[in-house]
Design a protein around this motif. Structure first.
Motif, PDB file in Angstrom:
ATOM      1  N   ALA A  51      26.324  25.670  35.321  1.00  0.00           N
ATOM      2  CA  ALA A  51      26.155  25.787  36.776  1.00  0.00           C
ATOM      3  C   ALA A  51      27.281  25.057  37.504  1.00  0.00           C
ATOM      4  O   ALA A  51      27.800  25.540  38.520  1.00  0.00           O
ATOM      5  CB  ALA A  51      24.789  25.234  37.196  1.00  0.00           C
ATOM      6  N   LYS A  52      27.664  23.908  36.961  1.00  0.00           N
ATOM      7  CA  LYS A  52      28.744  23.145  37.590  1.00  0.00           C
ATOM      8  C   LYS A  52      30.092  23.859  37.462  1.00  0.00           C
ATOM      9  O   LYS A  52      30.966  23.700  38.296  1.00  0.00           O
ATOM     10  CB  LYS A  52      28.848  21.741  36.959  1.00  0.00           C
ATOM     11  CG  LYS A  52      27.618  20.872  37.174  1.00  0.00           C
ATOM     12  CD  LYS A  52      27.429  20.456  38.614  1.00  0.00           C
ATOM     13  CE  LYS A  52      28.329  19.295  38.979  1.00  0.00           C
ATOM     14  NZ  LYS A  52      28.043  18.828  40.365  1.00  0.00           N
ATOM     15  N   ASP A  53      30.239  24.678  36.390  1.00  0.00           N
ATOM     16  CA  ASP A  53      31.475  25.455  36.172  1.00  0.00           C
ATOM     17  C   ASP A  53      31.681  26.520  37.236  1.00  0.00           C
ATOM     18  O   ASP A  53      32.807  26.959  37.467  1.00  0.00           O
ATOM     19  CB  ASP A  53      31.371  26.245  34.843  1.00  0.00           C
ATOM     20  CG  ASP A  53      31.815  25.426  33.656  1.00  0.00           C
ATOM     21  OD1 ASP A  53      32.253  24.292  33.886  1.00  0.00           O
ATOM     22  OD2 ASP A  53      31.705  25.930  32.515  1.00  0.00           O
ATOM     23  N   GLY A  54      30.554  27.006  37.798  1.00  0.00           N
ATOM     24  CA  GLY A  54      30.650  28.082  38.789  1.00  0.00           C
ATOM     25  C   GLY A  54      30.880  29.460  38.182  1.00  0.00           C
ATOM     26  O   GLY A  54      31.255  30.397  38.877  1.00  0.00           O
ATOM     27  N   ASP A  57      28.361  34.402  34.775  1.00  0.00           N
ATOM     28  CA  ASP A  57      28.040  34.984  33.459  1.00  0.00           C
ATOM     29  C   ASP A  57      27.653  33.890  32.467  1.00  0.00           C
ATOM     30  O   ASP A  57      26.710  34.034  31.693  1.00  0.00           O
ATOM     31  CB  ASP A  57      29.236  35.776  32.896  1.00  0.00           C
ATOM     32  CG  ASP A  57      29.466  37.071  33.640  1.00  0.00           C
ATOM     33  OD1 ASP A  57      28.553  37.502  34.375  1.00  0.00           O
ATOM     34  OD2 ASP A  57      30.549  37.648  33.495  1.00  0.00           O
ATOM     35  N   HIS A  58      28.421  32.812  32.500  1.00  0.00           N
ATOM     36  CA  HIS A  58      28.135  31.681  31.600  1.00  0.00           C
ATOM     37  C   HIS A  58      26.766  31.075  31.920  1.00  0.00           C
ATOM     38  O   HIS A  58      25.986  30.743  31.030  1.00  0.00           O
ATOM     39  CB  HIS A  58      29.246  30.629  31.734  1.00  0.00           C
ATOM     40  CG  HIS A  58      29.164  29.518  30.754  1.00  0.00           C
ATOM     41  ND1 HIS A  58      29.766  28.293  30.950  1.00  0.00           N
ATOM     42  CD2 HIS A  58      28.519  29.417  29.552  1.00  0.00           C
ATOM     43  CE1 HIS A  58      29.511  27.502  29.921  1.00  0.00           C
ATOM     44  NE2 HIS A  58      28.752  28.157  29.059  1.00  0.00           N
ATOM     45  N   LEU A  59      26.453  30.965  33.212  1.00  0.00           N
ATOM     46  CA  LEU A  59      25.166  30.403  33.616  1.00  0.00           C
ATOM     47  C   LEU A  59      24.013  31.272  33.101  1.00  0.00           C
ATOM     48  O   LEU A  59      23.031  30.753  32.538  1.00  0.00           O
ATOM     49  CB  LEU A  59      25.096  30.264  35.139  1.00  0.00           C
ATOM     50  CG  LEU A  59      23.779  29.734  35.697  1.00  0.00           C
ATOM     51  CD1 LEU A  59      23.447  28.349  35.119  1.00  0.00           C
ATOM     52  CD2 LEU A  59      23.837  29.662  37.223  1.00  0.00           C
ATOM     53  N   VAL A  60      24.126  32.583  33.270  1.00  0.00           N
ATOM     54  CA  VAL A  60      23.069  33.491  32.782  1.00  0.00           C
ATOM     55  C   VAL A  60      22.908  33.340  31.266  1.00  0.00           C
ATOM     56  O   VAL A  60      21.783  33.271  30.742  1.00  0.00           O
ATOM     57  CB  VAL A  60      23.389  34.956  33.166  1.00  0.00           C
ATOM     58  CG1 VAL A  60      22.460  35.921  32.450  1.00  0.00           C
ATOM     59  CG2 VAL A  60      23.282  35.137  34.674  1.00  0.00           C
TER      60      VAL A  60
END
Ligand SMILES: N=c1c2ncn([C@@H]3O[C@H](COP(=O)(O)OP(=O)(O)OP(=O)(O)O)[C@@H](O)[C@H]3O)c2ncn1[C@@H]1O[C@H](COP(=O)(O)O)[C@@H](O)[C@H]1O
Length: 105
Positions: A51-54, A57-60
């Motif tokens: 989430a911090k990366d923004g 796709d990674h968050l999902v």
């Protein structure tokens, strides 16, 4: 889409009788509650970092890992995602602020 949760619940229940060498889920059951809790903690941390990366796709991807491992935890405790869906349904439409204000403890 919640159908995938019930399908996955059925697989997680089946894996209780599976060979740990042939199944990731069975291998986690074999390693026990602490190993499952460690994976849940790791996936929660990875979710926070994604989430911090923004990167959406990674968050999902990380939230899917977290949901998956919490579903293994529920199954290991003889529960299923249905219990959580029922709890969310019970809360639906109930304001979080009103619920907090109504607490007696
Ligand atoms: N949804 C998933 C799923 N999501 C993630 N994973 C696995 O979870 C593991 C842990 O993910 P990590 O990113 O932490 O990977 P890692 O660092 O290599 O893992 P560790 O060494 O810490 O265990 C990886 O091996 C992933 O492949 C999953 N493994 C299985 N499923 C579902 O569970 C079903 C049953 O799987 P098996 O029991 O392996 O047949 C499958 O058909 C899928 O539907």
């Amino acid at each position: 889409m919640s159908d995938i949760l019930s399908q996955l619940d059925a697989v997680l229940a089946e894996r209780k009788d599976a060979d740990p060498d042939s199944s990731y889920v069975a291998s986690l059951y074999a390693r026990g509650l602490d190993a499952i809790l460690k994976k849940v903690g790791e996936e929660a941390c990875e979710t926070v970092m994604a989430a911090k990366d923004g990167d959406s796709d990674h968050l999902v991807y990380e939230v899917a890992d977290l949901w998956f491992h919490t579903m293994i935890l529920l199954a290991q405790q003889n529960l299923s995602s249905d219990a959580v869906l029922q709890e969310l349904a019970r809360r639906f439409g109930l304001s979080g602020l009103e619920e907090k204000a109504s607490r007696t403890t």
